[in-house]
Design a protein around this motif. Structure first.
Motif, PDB file in Angstrom:
ATOM      1  N   ASP A 102      62.964  65.500 -32.055  1.00 60.49           N
ATOM      2  CA  ASP A 102      62.441  65.675 -33.403  1.00 60.49           C
ATOM      3  C   ASP A 102      63.139  64.789 -34.435  1.00 60.49           C
ATOM      4  O   ASP A 102      62.870  64.900 -35.632  1.00 60.49           O
ATOM      5  N   GLU A 103      64.055  63.924 -33.998  1.00 65.88           N
ATOM      6  CA  GLU A 103      64.759  63.039 -34.920  1.00 65.88           C
ATOM      7  C   GLU A 103      64.088  61.669 -34.948  1.00 65.88           C
ATOM      8  O   GLU A 103      63.616  61.169 -33.924  1.00 65.88           O
ATOM      9  N   HIS A 104      64.071  61.068 -36.128  1.00 63.94           N
ATOM     10  CA  HIS A 104      63.326  59.814 -36.325  1.00 63.94           C
ATOM     11  C   HIS A 104      64.109  58.610 -35.798  1.00 63.94           C
ATOM     12  O   HIS A 104      65.334  58.521 -35.957  1.00 63.94           O
ATOM     13  N   TYR A 105      63.378  57.678 -35.192  1.00 67.37           N
ATOM     14  CA  TYR A 105      63.980  56.419 -34.732  1.00 67.37           C
ATOM     15  C   TYR A 105      62.928  55.314 -34.814  1.00 67.37           C
ATOM     16  O   TYR A 105      61.756  55.529 -34.509  1.00 67.37           O
ATOM     17  N   ALA A 106      63.363  54.128 -35.238  1.00 70.82           N
ATOM     18  CA  ALA A 106      62.453  52.972 -35.294  1.00 70.82           C
ATOM     19  C   ALA A 106      63.260  51.709 -35.069  1.00 70.82           C
ATOM     20  O   ALA A 106      64.457  51.640 -35.391  1.00 70.82           O
ATOM     21  N   GLU A 107      62.620  50.692 -34.505  1.00 75.21           N
ATOM     22  CA  GLU A 107      63.285  49.410 -34.312  1.00 75.21           C
ATOM     23  C   GLU A 107      62.309  48.263 -34.556  1.00 75.21           C
ATOM     24  O   GLU A 107      61.092  48.413 -34.381  1.00 75.21           O
ATOM     25  N   THR A 108      62.854  47.136 -34.985  1.00 70.02           N
ATOM     26  CA  THR A 108      62.044  45.966 -35.337  1.00 70.02           C
ATOM     27  C   THR A 108      62.782  44.710 -34.917  1.00 70.02           C
ATOM     28  O   THR A 108      64.006  44.629 -35.045  1.00 70.02           O
ATOM     29  N   ALA A 109      62.036  43.726 -34.422  1.00 66.78           N
ATOM     30  CA  ALA A 109      62.611  42.416 -34.093  1.00 66.78           C
ATOM     31  C   ALA A 109      61.859  41.354 -34.877  1.00 66.78           C
ATOM     32  O   ALA A 109      60.627  41.405 -34.998  1.00 66.78           O
ATOM     33  N   VAL A 110      62.591  40.410 -35.432  1.00 72.48           N
ATOM     34  CA  VAL A 110      61.996  39.345 -36.242  1.00 72.48           C
ATOM     35  C   VAL A 110      62.537  38.008 -35.751  1.00 72.48           C
ATOM     36  O   VAL A 110      63.758  37.833 -35.610  1.00 72.48           O
ATOM     37  N   ALA A 111      61.644  37.068 -35.462  1.00 65.51           N
ATOM     38  CA  ALA A 111      62.081  35.725 -35.052  1.00 65.51           C
ATOM     39  C   ALA A 111      62.769  35.035 -36.222  1.00 65.51           C
ATOM     40  O   ALA A 111      62.480  35.306 -37.390  1.00 65.51           O
TER      41      ALA A 111
ATOM     42  N   ALA B 212      71.961  46.223 -36.806  1.00 63.52           N
ATOM     43  CA  ALA B 212      71.217  44.956 -36.686  1.00 63.52           C
ATOM     44  C   ALA B 212      72.042  43.972 -35.878  1.00 63.52           C
ATOM     45  O   ALA B 212      73.278  43.990 -35.912  1.00 63.52           O
ATOM     46  N   VAL B 213      71.349  43.121 -35.148  1.00 67.48           N
ATOM     47  CA  VAL B 213      72.002  42.010 -34.457  1.00 67.48           C
ATOM     48  C   VAL B 213      71.283  40.719 -34.837  1.00 67.48           C
ATOM     49  O   VAL B 213      70.068  40.699 -35.050  1.00 67.48           O
ATOM     50  N   ALA B 214      72.061  39.662 -34.936  1.00 66.02           N
ATOM     51  CA  ALA B 214      71.515  38.331 -35.176  1.00 66.02           C
ATOM     52  C   ALA B 214      71.999  37.435 -34.050  1.00 66.02           C
ATOM     53  O   ALA B 214      73.203  37.341 -33.790  1.00 66.02           O
ATOM     54  N   ASN B 215      71.052  36.813 -33.345  1.00 63.71           N
ATOM     55  CA  ASN B 215      71.403  35.858 -32.304  1.00 63.71           C
ATOM     56  C   ASN B 215      70.394  34.713 -32.323  1.00 63.71           C
ATOM     57  O   ASN B 215      69.613  34.590 -33.280  1.00 63.71           O
TER      58      ASN B 215
ATOM     59  N   GLY C 298      66.714  35.582 -32.973  1.00 60.50           N
ATOM     60  CA  GLY C 298      66.282  36.108 -34.263  1.00 60.50           C
ATOM     61  C   GLY C 298      67.119  37.300 -34.678  1.00 60.50           C
ATOM     62  O   GLY C 298      68.299  37.395 -34.361  1.00 60.50           O
ATOM     63  N   ILE C 299      66.478  38.219 -35.380  1.00 63.31           N
ATOM     64  CA  ILE C 299      67.162  39.408 -35.888  1.00 63.31           C
ATOM     65  C   ILE C 299      66.429  40.631 -35.363  1.00 63.31           C
ATOM     66  O   ILE C 299      65.197  40.708 -35.429  1.00 63.31           O
ATOM     67  N   ALA C 300      67.177  41.589 -34.837  1.00 59.50           N
ATOM     68  CA  ALA C 300      66.595  42.855 -34.405  1.00 59.50           C
ATOM     69  C   ALA C 300      67.400  43.980 -35.042  1.00 59.50           C
ATOM     70  O   ALA C 300      68.625  43.910 -35.112  1.00 59.50           O
ATOM     71  N   HIS C 301      66.703  44.981 -35.537  1.00 54.83           N
ATOM     72  CA  HIS C 301      67.430  46.101 -36.151  1.00 54.83           C
ATOM     73  C   HIS C 301      66.778  47.419 -35.802  1.00 54.83           C
ATOM     74  O   HIS C 301      65.578  47.485 -35.486  1.00 54.83           O
TER      75      HIS C 301
ATOM     76  N   ALA D  96      72.512  46.174 -43.212  1.00 52.09           N
ATOM     77  CA  ALA D  96      72.888  45.949 -41.810  1.00 52.09           C
ATOM     78  C   ALA D  96      72.489  44.537 -41.369  1.00 52.09           C
ATOM     79  O   ALA D  96      73.246  43.852 -40.679  1.00 52.09           O
ATOM     80  N   ILE D  97      71.301  44.096 -41.776  1.00 47.01           N
ATOM     81  CA  ILE D  97      70.844  42.755 -41.423  1.00 47.01           C
ATOM     82  C   ILE D  97      71.739  41.692 -42.060  1.00 47.01           C
ATOM     83  O   ILE D  97      72.141  40.725 -41.410  1.00 47.01           O
ATOM     84  N   ALA D  98      72.064  41.891 -43.351  1.00 49.85           N
ATOM     85  CA  ALA D  98      72.940  40.936 -44.026  1.00 49.85           C
ATOM     86  C   ALA D  98      74.311  40.896 -43.353  1.00 49.85           C
ATOM     87  O   ALA D  98      74.923  39.829 -43.203  1.00 49.85           O
ATOM     88  N   MET D  99      74.814  42.045 -42.922  1.00 47.69           N
ATOM     89  CA  MET D  99      76.095  42.096 -42.221  1.00 47.69           C
ATOM     90  C   MET D  99      76.017  41.356 -40.887  1.00 47.69           C
ATOM     91  O   MET D  99      76.945  40.627 -40.503  1.00 47.69           O
ATOM     92  N   ALA D 100      74.905  41.543 -40.169  1.00 46.14           N
ATOM     93  CA  ALA D 100      74.736  40.858 -38.885  1.00 46.14           C
ATOM     94  C   ALA D 100      74.685  39.349 -39.074  1.00 46.14           C
ATOM     95  O   ALA D 100      75.292  38.587 -38.304  1.00 46.14           O
TER      96      ALA D 100
END
Length: 394
Positions: A185-194, A131-134, A137-140, A76-80
């Motif tokens: 009860d469903e899993h979710y996580a998010e991360t942002a990277v400069a 994922a988004v790239a702007n 940075g990158i957030a997914h 997803a990050i590579a696609m973004a």
């Protein structure tokens, strides 16, 4: 948190009016996000393009390499990143953007990949990665759905909405988290990277980054007059000696060059690039480029002399490296010559253990002026980086 129909339309309208320009790439599920965006008037203000590279061959063509796993955060990050690079190509800096710079801070690339209900039993999780790239940075984000809780249509709708919400956040809109679409009860996580210049280079937003010995990164440094290309995996004594000899012969400072892309391999990972750069800290400048061939290098560095081994010169005249098209070979060499570039050639030992020098290579007379030989008495080093790596493994 569930938005009413009116609030949902208002959110999308806000995204349309955000001043951003976006390219979307979606595979595996969630393509309904494109319809959601275009259902509300004003989509042309936001959307440059949307692609759905669904087949694995289409995905590999979009990315420029075949990912290890289609449905993953890395993909997803590579696609973004690829989507934002495409946005930069389709919407050049300064074109209808509020704050133009090298790429423009208003360009957004979104990549989404999912593994959802199929017509065959799925062994792994039902999940999505967006994922988004702007410019920031990158957030997914990743969501894991409970198996059997929804049919394909319901999972598609959920992922489509999650994509719109994640895009809205990247466009500066106040929007709920995709977490709000999942059950407790469903899993979710998010991360942002400069993101830094290396990330932008790898994403295709930049063609060249100059890294000074003190680590400073420059985007428009004067091109070096002497350039030593290579992978430098690792940098060794022979590289250092050859660089010193080249500087003495040309009476000009030398820079090293590492292309982060390769003709037939995936791009280098950011961590790999940074690890190789450490070898040059405090010693020499390094040009990081997206120029795997000498034609591309000559476009970035007109008038530069490239320091190479005789084996590289041999490859320059091998038709197989031009698709067995001799005309393409001549076109490439003519372009290099017209750019004012040339080659300083060192003795090398080939795979058969033979000493290969410039005069061992049948250089056509029309190109003879492109090449200058380094006398064997000035430089010869018989150990290669691959041999050093092999010894390290043992």
């Amino acid at each position: 948190m569930s938005l009413s129909d009116a609030a949902w339309r208002q959110l999308i309208s806000t995204v349309h009016g955000s001043g951003r320009k976006a390219v979307l790439a979606i595979t595996g599920g969630g393509s309904g996000a494109v319809g959601e965006l275009l259902r509300v008037p004003g989509g042309s203000r936001l959307l440059i393009e949307a692609q759905i590279p669904y087949d694995e061959r289409a995905l590999a063509a979009f990315l420029g390499f075949a990912p290890a796993q289609a449905s993953s955060a890395d993909t997803a990050i590579a696609m973004a990143q690829a989507a934002r690079a495409r946005a930069a190509r389709l919407m050049p800096a300064g074109t209808d953007l509020v704050s133009p710079d090298l790429v423009g801070p208003d360009l957004v690339g979104l990549g989404a990949t999912a593994a959802l209900v199929s017509d065959r039993p799925r062994k792994g999780e039902h999940r999505f990665h967006i994922a988004v790239a702007n410019a920031a940075g990158i957030a997914h984000c990743t969501g894991v759905l409970a198996k059997g809780r929804r049919d394909r249509g319901a999972e598609e709708d959920l992922v489509s909405r999650a994509i719109v919400l994640w895009l809205a956040r990247a466009c500066g809109a106040v929007a709920p988290s995709p977490r709000s679409l999942l059950d407790a009860d469903e899993h979710y996580a998010e991360t942002a990277v400069a993101v830094d210049a290396i990330d932008r280079l790898l994403a295709g937003e930049l063609d060249r980054v100059t890294v000074q010995p003190d680590g400073q990164m420059m985007l428009s440094a004067p091109p070096p007059l002497v350039l030593f290309p290579g992978s430098f995996n690792p940098l060794h004594e022979g590289h250092v000696l050859l660089a010193r000899v080249a500087e003495e012969l040309k009476q000009q400072p030398l820079a090293f060059e590492i292309s982060v892309t390769n003709v037939d391999k995936p791009p280098l990972a950011a961590e790999t690039v940074r690890r190789r750069l450490v070898q040059f800290a405090g010693k020499s400048p390094v040009e990081l480029t997206r120029a795997p061939t000498f034609v591309e290098k000559s476009r970035l560095f007109p008038g530069t002399m490239f320091v190479v081994g005789a084996d590289t010169v041999e490859r320059l005249f091998a038709p197989k490296y031009y698709g067995d098209d001799e005309a393409r070979m001549h076109d490439a060499l003519d372009e290099i010559a017209h750019s004012g570039c040339s080659f300083l050639v060192a003795v090398r030992i080939d795979a058969a253990g033979r000493v290969r020098a410039l005069n061992d290579i049948p250089v056509p007379p029309r190109y003879a002026g492109l090449f200058t030989e380094i006398p064997e008495l000035r430089f010869r080093f018989d150990t290669s980086s691959s041999e050093i790596r092999a010894r390290a493994v043992k």
